[in-house]
Scaffold this motif. Sequence first.
Motif, PDB file in Angstrom:
ATOM      1  N   ALA A  17     -23.304   0.139 -37.745  1.00  5.95           N
ATOM      2  CA  ALA A  17     -23.848   1.417 -37.272  1.00  5.95           C
ATOM      3  C   ALA A  17     -24.731   1.243 -36.048  1.00  5.95           C
ATOM      4  N   THR A  18     -25.596   0.247 -36.063  1.00  2.00           N
ATOM      5  CA  THR A  18     -26.606   0.127 -35.004  1.00  2.00           C
ATOM      6  C   THR A  18     -26.125  -0.615 -33.771  1.00  2.00           C
ATOM      7  N   ILE A  19     -25.124  -1.479 -33.927  1.00  2.00           N
ATOM      8  CA  ILE A  19     -24.646  -2.281 -32.788  1.00  2.00           C
ATOM      9  C   ILE A  19     -23.246  -1.881 -32.348  1.00  2.00           C
ATOM     10  N   PHE A  20     -22.349  -1.643 -33.327  1.00  2.00           N
ATOM     11  CA  PHE A  20     -20.939  -1.429 -32.991  1.00  2.00           C
ATOM     12  C   PHE A  20     -20.506   0.031 -33.082  1.00  2.00           C
ATOM     13  N   GLY A  21     -21.441   0.949 -33.280  1.00  2.00           N
ATOM     14  CA  GLY A  21     -21.100   2.366 -33.300  1.00  2.00           C
ATOM     15  C   GLY A  21     -20.125   2.743 -34.389  1.00  2.00           C
ATOM     16  N   GLU A  89      -9.675  -4.613 -32.018  1.00  2.00           N
ATOM     17  CA  GLU A  89      -9.434  -3.807 -30.825  1.00  2.00           C
ATOM     18  C   GLU A  89      -8.295  -4.370 -29.970  1.00  2.00           C
ATOM     19  N   GLY A  90      -7.815  -5.562 -30.333  1.00  2.00           N
ATOM     20  CA  GLY A  90      -6.725  -6.167 -29.565  1.00  2.00           C
ATOM     21  C   GLY A  90      -7.126  -6.560 -28.166  1.00  2.00           C
ATOM     22  N   ILE A  91      -8.397  -6.929 -27.980  1.00  2.00           N
ATOM     23  CA  ILE A  91      -8.900  -7.308 -26.659  1.00  2.00           C
ATOM     24  C   ILE A  91      -8.525  -8.757 -26.364  1.00  2.00           C
ATOM     25  N   LYS A  92      -8.002  -9.011 -25.203  1.00  2.00           N
ATOM     26  CA  LYS A  92      -7.650 -10.374 -24.807  1.00  2.00           C
ATOM     27  C   LYS A  92      -8.849 -11.029 -24.145  1.00  2.00           C
ATOM     28  N   ASP A  93      -9.279 -12.155 -24.714  1.00  2.00           N
ATOM     29  CA  ASP A  93     -10.413 -12.880 -24.158  1.00  2.00           C
ATOM     30  C   ASP A  93      -9.913 -14.138 -23.455  1.00  2.00           C
ATOM     31  N   THR A  94     -10.799 -14.790 -22.718  1.00  2.00           N
ATOM     32  CA  THR A  94     -10.423 -15.987 -21.971  1.00  2.00           C
ATOM     33  C   THR A  94     -10.482 -17.243 -22.823  1.00  2.00           C
ATOM     34  N   GLY A  95     -10.913 -17.124 -24.058  1.00  2.00           N
ATOM     35  CA  GLY A  95     -10.991 -18.259 -24.971  1.00  2.00           C
ATOM     36  C   GLY A  95     -11.625 -17.804 -26.267  1.00  2.00           C
ATOM     37  N   THR A  96     -11.800 -18.729 -27.228  1.00  2.00           N
ATOM     38  CA  THR A  96     -12.405 -18.368 -28.506  1.00  2.00           C
ATOM     39  C   THR A  96     -13.783 -17.754 -28.301  1.00  2.00           C
ATOM     40  N   HIS A  97     -14.562 -18.334 -27.411  1.00  2.00           N
ATOM     41  CA  HIS A  97     -15.852 -17.761 -27.028  1.00  2.00           C
ATOM     42  C   HIS A  97     -15.833 -17.538 -25.522  1.00  2.00           C
ATOM     43  N   GLY A  98     -14.873 -16.716 -25.102  1.00  2.00           N
ATOM     44  CA  GLY A  98     -14.648 -16.483 -23.684  1.00  2.00           C
ATOM     45  C   GLY A  98     -15.578 -15.443 -23.094  1.00  2.00           C
ATOM     46  N   ALA A  99     -15.154 -14.900 -21.965  1.00  2.00           N
ATOM     47  CA  ALA A  99     -16.001 -13.983 -21.205  1.00  2.00           C
ATOM     48  C   ALA A  99     -16.357 -12.730 -21.994  1.00  2.00           C
ATOM     49  N   VAL A 100     -15.404 -12.192 -22.738  1.00  2.00           N
ATOM     50  CA  VAL A 100     -15.668 -10.967 -23.508  1.00  2.00           C
ATOM     51  C   VAL A 100     -16.687 -11.243 -24.607  1.00  2.00           C
ATOM     52  N   PHE A 101     -16.454 -12.320 -25.360  1.00  2.00           N
ATOM     53  CA  PHE A 101     -17.395 -12.670 -26.427  1.00  2.00           C
ATOM     54  C   PHE A 101     -18.790 -12.888 -25.861  1.00  2.00           C
ATOM     55  N   ARG A 102     -18.898 -13.652 -24.789  1.00  2.00           N
ATOM     56  CA  ARG A 102     -20.209 -13.960 -24.220  1.00  2.00           C
ATOM     57  C   ARG A 102     -20.918 -12.704 -23.714  1.00  2.00           C
ATOM     58  N   LYS A 103     -20.160 -11.782 -23.159  1.00  2.00           N
ATOM     59  CA  LYS A 103     -20.765 -10.535 -22.672  1.00  2.00           C
ATOM     60  C   LYS A 103     -21.352  -9.747 -23.846  1.00  2.00           C
ATOM     61  N   TRP A 104     -20.594  -9.662 -24.934  1.00  2.00           N
ATOM     62  CA  TRP A 104     -21.078  -8.959 -26.119  1.00  2.00           C
ATOM     63  C   TRP A 104     -22.323  -9.650 -26.667  1.00  2.00           C
ATOM     64  N   ALA A 105     -22.280 -10.979 -26.792  1.00  2.00           N
ATOM     65  CA  ALA A 105     -23.416 -11.721 -27.346  1.00  2.00           C
ATOM     66  C   ALA A 105     -24.660 -11.544 -26.480  1.00  2.00           C
ATOM     67  N   ASP A 106     -24.490 -11.678 -25.173  1.00  2.00           N
ATOM     68  CA  ASP A 106     -25.633 -11.533 -24.263  1.00  2.00           C
ATOM     69  C   ASP A 106     -26.222 -10.129 -24.340  1.00  2.00           C
ATOM     70  N   ASP A 107     -25.339  -9.124 -24.422  1.00  2.00           N
ATOM     71  CA  ASP A 107     -25.806  -7.736 -24.475  1.00  2.00           C
ATOM     72  C   ASP A 107     -26.560  -7.462 -25.776  1.00  2.00           C
ATOM     73  N   ILE A 108     -26.021  -7.962 -26.889  1.00  2.00           N
ATOM     74  CA  ILE A 108     -26.686  -7.772 -28.190  1.00  2.00           C
ATOM     75  C   ILE A 108     -28.036  -8.484 -28.206  1.00  2.00           C
ATOM     76  N   ASN A 109     -28.064  -9.689 -27.684  1.00  2.00           N
ATOM     77  CA  ASN A 109     -29.329 -10.429 -27.631  1.00  2.00           C
ATOM     78  C   ASN A 109     -30.385  -9.658 -26.829  1.00  2.00           C
ATOM     79  N   ARG A 110     -29.946  -9.089 -25.710  1.00  2.00           N
ATOM     80  CA  ARG A 110     -30.886  -8.387 -24.822  1.00  2.00           C
ATOM     81  C   ARG A 110     -31.344  -7.063 -25.429  1.00  2.00           C
ATOM     82  N   ARG A 111     -30.404  -6.297 -25.984  1.00  2.00           N
ATOM     83  CA  ARG A 111     -30.739  -4.953 -26.460  1.00  2.00           C
ATOM     84  C   ARG A 111     -31.355  -4.935 -27.856  1.00  2.00           C
ATOM     85  N   HIS A 112     -31.006  -5.936 -28.661  1.00  2.00           N
ATOM     86  CA  HIS A 112     -31.426  -5.903 -30.064  1.00  2.00           C
ATOM     87  C   HIS A 112     -32.323  -7.076 -30.452  1.00  2.00           C
TER      88      HIS A 112
END
Length: 217
Positions: A17-21, A89-112
Amino acid sequence: MKATLPFLYTRFAHFNATIFGNRLPPVKIQLSRATSFLGACTYRRKRGLLGVTKKYDFRIRISTASDMSEAELEDVLIHEMIHYYIGVEGIKDTGTHGAVFRKWADDINRRHGRHITVSHRLSHEEHVRLKGDKPRERIVALVTMADGRHGIKVLPARDDRAAFYYDNVSRSKMVKDIRLFRTNHPFFNRYPCSSALNVTFADAEEAAGILLREKTD
């Protein structure tokens, strides 16, 4: 604290609810006694019409092998929820912990105010405590997939078991190449040792570096 299912399901609903809507569907959460990871998001694949591969049967697995603070356990759960979101969501990332994952992690760390890291596998010290650090001879398969990814499989130190694995896995169209190495490096104590026809992609680059250095030494 040790992970419990009531805690994990309650926190999953809260973070959904609070992070992933509330975009994450309900998922089966399982406890594991694994000493090779703190958390894992697993799924199965099936090929549909026009050769499109779909992921299904998602599960989040959390290890009870290590005591963590409540905040650390929550971070592990959120880490796996990011993987779950990318998968459903079927999102294609650049690796297991690729660009998409890192963007989500960085954003969650910053906002929450969280501390999501790229890797949350058990530390070397925890592996020593839980499984010991004595040399154990193993045969390790270094697997190159057709899509360019690298993975490993830790096998018993038996030629017949290694041959069985090699012969069966090499037939897959998803596999490009398999190389076998005999090793007693304690790094591989952290992985399950069996002849099961599977492969893990976690820490494959580090594992490959160890195997190749041993071969040239």
